[in-house]
Design a protein around this motif. Structure first.
Motif, PDB file in Angstrom:
ATOM      1  N   SER A  21      -7.007  34.299  69.970  1.00  0.00           N
ATOM      2  CA  SER A  21      -5.952  34.041  70.952  1.00  0.00           C
ATOM      3  C   SER A  21      -4.850  33.150  70.379  1.00  0.00           C
ATOM      4  O   SER A  21      -3.730  33.156  70.876  1.00  0.00           O
ATOM      5  CB  SER A  21      -6.530  33.415  72.215  1.00  0.00           C
ATOM      6  N   GLN A  22      -5.160  32.422  69.324  1.00  0.00           N
ATOM      7  CA  GLN A  22      -4.145  31.590  68.673  1.00  0.00           C
ATOM      8  C   GLN A  22      -3.129  32.450  67.920  1.00  0.00           C
ATOM      9  O   GLN A  22      -2.000  32.025  67.707  1.00  0.00           O
ATOM     10  CB  GLN A  22      -4.809  30.613  67.707  1.00  0.00           C
ATOM     11  N   TYR A  23      -3.529  33.642  67.510  1.00  0.00           N
ATOM     12  CA  TYR A  23      -2.669  34.505  66.700  1.00  0.00           C
ATOM     13  C   TYR A  23      -2.023  35.640  67.483  1.00  0.00           C
ATOM     14  O   TYR A  23      -1.184  36.354  66.946  1.00  0.00           O
ATOM     15  CB  TYR A  23      -3.466  35.088  65.537  1.00  0.00           C
ATOM     16  N   VAL A  24      -2.442  35.833  68.730  1.00  0.00           N
ATOM     17  CA  VAL A  24      -1.891  36.911  69.553  1.00  0.00           C
ATOM     18  C   VAL A  24      -0.949  36.296  70.576  1.00  0.00           C
ATOM     19  O   VAL A  24      -1.328  35.402  71.324  1.00  0.00           O
ATOM     20  CB  VAL A  24      -3.022  37.689  70.266  1.00  0.00           C
ATOM     21  N   SER A  25       0.276  36.795  70.592  1.00  0.00           N
ATOM     22  CA  SER A  25       1.243  36.293  71.563  1.00  0.00           C
ATOM     23  C   SER A  25       1.548  37.387  72.579  1.00  0.00           C
ATOM     24  O   SER A  25       1.403  38.565  72.304  1.00  0.00           O
ATOM     25  CB  SER A  25       2.528  35.855  70.867  1.00  0.00           C
ATOM     26  N   GLY A  26       1.918  36.976  73.720  1.00  0.00           N
ATOM     27  CA  GLY A  26       2.247  37.927  74.781  1.00  0.00           C
ATOM     28  C   GLY A  26       1.090  38.078  75.747  1.00  0.00           C
ATOM     29  O   GLY A  26      -0.078  38.091  75.367  1.00  0.00           O
ATOM     30  N   LYS A  27       1.441  38.205  77.014  1.00  0.00           N
ATOM     31  CA  LYS A  27       0.452  38.293  78.078  1.00  0.00           C
ATOM     32  C   LYS A  27      -0.403  39.555  77.963  1.00  0.00           C
ATOM     33  O   LYS A  27      -1.623  39.494  78.054  1.00  0.00           O
ATOM     34  CB  LYS A  27       1.185  38.254  79.413  1.00  0.00           C
ATOM     35  N   PHE A  74      -5.354  42.638  76.443  1.00  0.00           N
ATOM     36  CA  PHE A  74      -6.008  43.784  75.819  1.00  0.00           C
ATOM     37  C   PHE A  74      -6.880  43.373  74.636  1.00  0.00           C
ATOM     38  O   PHE A  74      -7.922  43.980  74.398  1.00  0.00           O
ATOM     39  CB  PHE A  74      -4.987  44.850  75.416  1.00  0.00           C
ATOM     40  N   THR A  75      -6.489  42.341  73.921  1.00  0.00           N
ATOM     41  CA  THR A  75      -7.334  41.836  72.841  1.00  0.00           C
ATOM     42  C   THR A  75      -8.627  41.270  73.407  1.00  0.00           C
ATOM     43  O   THR A  75      -9.717  41.553  72.910  1.00  0.00           O
ATOM     44  CB  THR A  75      -6.591  40.753  72.033  1.00  0.00           C
ATOM     45  N   ARG A  76      -8.493  40.477  74.474  1.00  0.00           N
ATOM     46  CA  ARG A  76      -9.681  39.916  75.131  1.00  0.00           C
ATOM     47  C   ARG A  76     -10.558  41.018  75.707  1.00  0.00           C
ATOM     48  O   ARG A  76     -11.792  40.984  75.588  1.00  0.00           O
ATOM     49  CB  ARG A  76      -9.244  38.959  76.232  1.00  0.00           C
TER      50      ARG A  76
END
Length: 111
Positions: free
Chosen positions: A48-54, A59-61
């Motif tokens: 989550s530190q490397y993924v930006s945007g809501k 979707f990553t989570r």
């Protein structure tokens, strides 16, 4: 909770040999799921530190959480010969579980 599993399994055609095998399945799922959740939560926190945007974050989570939850469910299903869960049912269960957990998390955050 037990009856929820029984109802879900009956609805989706999961076969089990006895009620005791269902109890064993639930206990093993909590055991495996707890270990797998620790790993997935750690991975989600790190990524989550490397993924930006809501939406990208959501979707990553979702991808990580659903993958690890499915892994735990599938491992327990394969470990037990007394319960047979079709792959489609595993997928539906994982997605429903993610949606339910996410809905309760959002509800608690809004309070």
């Amino acid at each position: 909770m037990f009856f929820g599993f029984v109802g879900f399994f009956n609805l989706f055609g999961v076969r089990c040999t006895s009620p005791y095998s269902l109890i064993n399945f639930i206990l093993l799922l909590f055991l495996y799921g707890g270990v797998v959740d620790l790993i997935s939560i750690t991975l989600i926190t790190l990524l989550s530190q490397y993924v930006s945007g809501k939406y990208k974050s959501f979707f990553t989570r979702m991808l990580i959480d659903c993958t690890f939850t499915w892994l735990a469910l599938h491992m327990v299903d394969e470990a037990m010969n007394s319960i047979t869960i079709p792959l489609k049912t595993e997928t539906v269960a994982v997605l429903l579980l993610f949606i339910i957990v996410n809905a309760f998390d959002n509800k608690e955050k809004s309070k």
